[in-house]
Design a protein around this motif. Structure first.
Motif, PDB file in Angstrom:
ATOM      1  N   GLY A  64       0.826  -1.198   0.000  1.00  0.00           N
ATOM      2  CA  GLY A  64       0.000   0.000   0.000  1.00  0.00           C
ATOM      3  C   GLY A  64       0.859   1.246   0.000  1.00  0.00           C
ATOM      4  N   PHE A  65       0.252   2.377  -0.388  1.00  0.00           N
ATOM      5  CA  PHE A  65       0.965   3.645  -0.476  1.00  0.00           C
ATOM      6  C   PHE A  65       0.085   4.773   0.052  1.00  0.00           C
ATOM      7  N   LEU A  66       0.709   5.766   0.682  1.00  0.00           N
ATOM      8  CA  LEU A  66       0.012   6.947   1.152  1.00  0.00           C
ATOM      9  C   LEU A  66       0.865   8.164   0.837  1.00  0.00           C
ATOM     10  N   LEU A  67       0.307   9.125   0.110  1.00  0.00           N
ATOM     11  CA  LEU A  67       1.029  10.335  -0.244  1.00  0.00           C
ATOM     12  C   LEU A  67       1.161  11.243   0.974  1.00  0.00           C
ATOM     13  N   ALA A  74       5.149  14.473   6.744  1.00  0.00           N
ATOM     14  CA  ALA A  74       6.425  13.836   6.417  1.00  0.00           C
ATOM     15  C   ALA A  74       7.285  13.670   7.669  1.00  0.00           C
ATOM     16  N   TYR A  75       7.289  14.693   8.499  1.00  0.00           N
ATOM     17  CA  TYR A  75       8.096  14.643   9.724  1.00  0.00           C
ATOM     18  C   TYR A  75       7.480  13.693  10.745  1.00  0.00           C
ATOM     19  N   GLY A  76       6.175  13.817  10.936  1.00  0.00           N
ATOM     20  CA  GLY A  76       5.495  12.957  11.897  1.00  0.00           C
ATOM     21  C   GLY A  76       5.596  11.486  11.548  1.00  0.00           C
ATOM     22  N   SER A  77       5.567  11.163  10.265  1.00  0.00           N
ATOM     23  CA  SER A  77       5.676   9.766   9.840  1.00  0.00           C
ATOM     24  C   SER A  77       7.031   9.186  10.215  1.00  0.00           C
ATOM     25  N   ARG A  78       8.069   9.976  10.062  1.00  0.00           N
ATOM     26  CA  ARG A  78       9.398   9.497  10.421  1.00  0.00           C
ATOM     27  C   ARG A  78       9.514   9.279  11.929  1.00  0.00           C
ATOM     28  N   LEU A  79       8.968  10.202  12.705  1.00  0.00           N
ATOM     29  CA  LEU A  79       8.989  10.023  14.153  1.00  0.00           C
ATOM     30  C   LEU A  79       8.209   8.772  14.555  1.00  0.00           C
ATOM     31  N   ASP A 185      11.643  -1.862  10.308  1.00  0.00           N
ATOM     32  CA  ASP A 185      11.313  -3.286  10.413  1.00  0.00           C
ATOM     33  C   ASP A 185      11.013  -3.928   9.054  1.00  0.00           C
ATOM     34  N   ASN A 186      11.521  -3.329   7.991  1.00  0.00           N
ATOM     35  CA  ASN A 186      11.372  -3.865   6.633  1.00  0.00           C
ATOM     36  C   ASN A 186       9.909  -4.069   6.231  1.00  0.00           C
ATOM     37  N   VAL A 187       9.007  -3.248   6.820  1.00  0.00           N
ATOM     38  CA  VAL A 187       7.587  -3.393   6.488  1.00  0.00           C
ATOM     39  C   VAL A 187       6.894  -2.053   6.252  1.00  0.00           C
ATOM     40  N   LEU A 188       7.475  -0.967   6.770  1.00  0.00           N
ATOM     41  CA  LEU A 188       6.966   0.384   6.523  1.00  0.00           C
ATOM     42  C   LEU A 188       8.145   1.292   6.207  1.00  0.00           C
ATOM     43  N   GLY A 189       7.949   2.216   5.286  1.00  0.00           N
ATOM     44  CA  GLY A 189       9.050   3.102   4.939  1.00  0.00           C
ATOM     45  C   GLY A 189       8.584   4.360   4.240  1.00  0.00           C
ATOM     46  N   ASP A 213       6.679  13.175  -0.269  1.00  0.00           N
ATOM     47  CA  ASP A 213       7.107  11.857   0.166  1.00  0.00           C
ATOM     48  C   ASP A 213       5.959  10.867   0.041  1.00  0.00           C
ATOM     49  N   VAL A 214       6.314   9.591   0.042  1.00  0.00           N
ATOM     50  CA  VAL A 214       5.326   8.513   0.013  1.00  0.00           C
ATOM     51  C   VAL A 214       5.619   7.566   1.168  1.00  0.00           C
ATOM     52  N   LEU A 215       4.579   7.223   1.908  1.00  0.00           N
ATOM     53  CA  LEU A 215       4.676   6.170   2.918  1.00  0.00           C
ATOM     54  C   LEU A 215       4.307   4.853   2.248  1.00  0.00           C
ATOM     55  N   ALA A 216       5.231   3.912   2.241  1.00  0.00           N
ATOM     56  CA  ALA A 216       5.009   2.601   1.619  1.00  0.00           C
ATOM     57  C   ALA A 216       4.856   1.536   2.694  1.00  0.00           C
ATOM     58  N   ALA A 217       3.995   0.552   2.415  1.00  0.00           N
ATOM     59  CA  ALA A 217       3.753  -0.519   3.377  1.00  0.00           C
ATOM     60  C   ALA A 217       3.683  -1.859   2.668  1.00  0.00           C
ATOM     61  N   GLY A 218       4.115  -2.908   3.351  1.00  0.00           N
ATOM     62  CA  GLY A 218       4.006  -4.246   2.789  1.00  0.00           C
ATOM     63  C   GLY A 218       5.252  -4.698   2.051  1.00  0.00           C
ATOM     64  N   PRO A 219       5.116  -5.695   1.182  1.00  0.00           N
ATOM     65  CA  PRO A 219       6.261  -6.298   0.500  1.00  0.00           C
ATOM     66  C   PRO A 219       7.087  -5.316  -0.329  1.00  0.00           C
TER      67      PRO A 219
END
Length: 253
Positions: A64-67, A74-79, A185-189, A213-219
């Motif tokens: 999955g992806f989230l813009l 962007a900052y909060g996601s990294r935290l 954890d190789n599952v969210l980035g 930025d894009v938040l990516a999830a999964g494989p």
């Protein structure tokens, strides 16, 4: 042939010898232990979160992806990734600036390392000079590894002096690493256009970059991790300790 006073000729020769004598070289036979991303993210809290969201949304695809259009998101996601990681954090950036925004991220990385998370940071070496070189102190924190990609030889007082020192190696030092990854954890980035610093998160008084930025999830995150690993284990990635000492960093303060 123009006349050159003898004293000027001697001065020029001395200056040339001084410059040549000061030229630094990159270390040879550097030990680069091979390491790779978390083989399986299953069982981590972040992996469970991704699976629960996928089931709740009846998602058709595994990834999955989230813009993340705004700097706050962007900052909060990294935290959030730092706080949620249980096993690994992998960061890859062109530039990390030492300022308030990065300071909070660094404190989070230290806390993650203290609770047992393995932290790997891969930084392009072009801008790690002056106060920005202080981020290299993370290399001396337990559970944190920091490598510098395609480094410039020489002292870290200024970028100009390092460029001057590397003038004979221009073709190599032009090959910079602009990748930007923040993986948990190789599952969210998170990946996109932002480096780390006030100007990338809307906090600079002098001007801010507008990035997405894009938040990516999964494989799909495992593909991002494979890209990270290929740079991390490359012969151009030097452990920070092979290039700078604690004493040198303390002198910058």
């Amino acid at each position: 042939m123009p006349f050159i006073p003898a004293f000027l000729g001697r001065s020029m020769a001395a200056a040339v010898l001084l410059v040549l004598g000061a030229c630094a070289q990159l270390p040879q036979d550097v030990d680069r232990p091979v390491s790779n991303a978390l083989a399986s993210p299953a069982g981590t809290a972040l992996a469970t979160l991704v699976q629960e969201r996928r089931r709740a949304d009846a998602a058709r695809y595994e990834s999955g992806f989230l813009l993340l259009a705004g700097p706050q998101a962007a900052y909060g996601s990294r935290l959030a990734l730092i706080d949620g990681a249980q096993k690994t954090l992998d960061l890859q950036y062109y530039a990390i600036h030492v300022d308030a925004s990065t300071g909070r991220l660094v404190r989070g990385l230290r806390a993650a390392a203290e609770r047992g998370v393995r932290v790997r940071i891969l930084l392009d070496d072009f801008h790690s000079t002056g106060r920005d070189a202080l981020v290299l102190g993370l290399a001396f924190v337990p559970n944190i590894e920091l490598r510098l990609f395609n480094p410039l030889a020489g002292a870290r007082g200024s970028t100009f002096s390092r460029l001057l020192n590397s003038a004979g190696d221009a073709s190599r030092i032009q090959q910079r690493m602009h990748n930007k990854l923040f993986l948990a954890d190789n599952v969210l980035g998170v990946t996109g256009g932002r480096n780390l610093g006030d100007a990338y998160f809307g906090n600079s008084l002098n001007g801010n970059f507008i990035d997405v930025d894009v938040l990516a999830a999964g494989p799909i995150v495992q593909d991002l991790s494979r890209s990270f690993d290929s740079y991390w284990n490359n012969e151009r990635a030097y452990p920070a300790q092979s290039l700078v000492s604690r004493e040198e960093l303390q002198a910058i303060r």
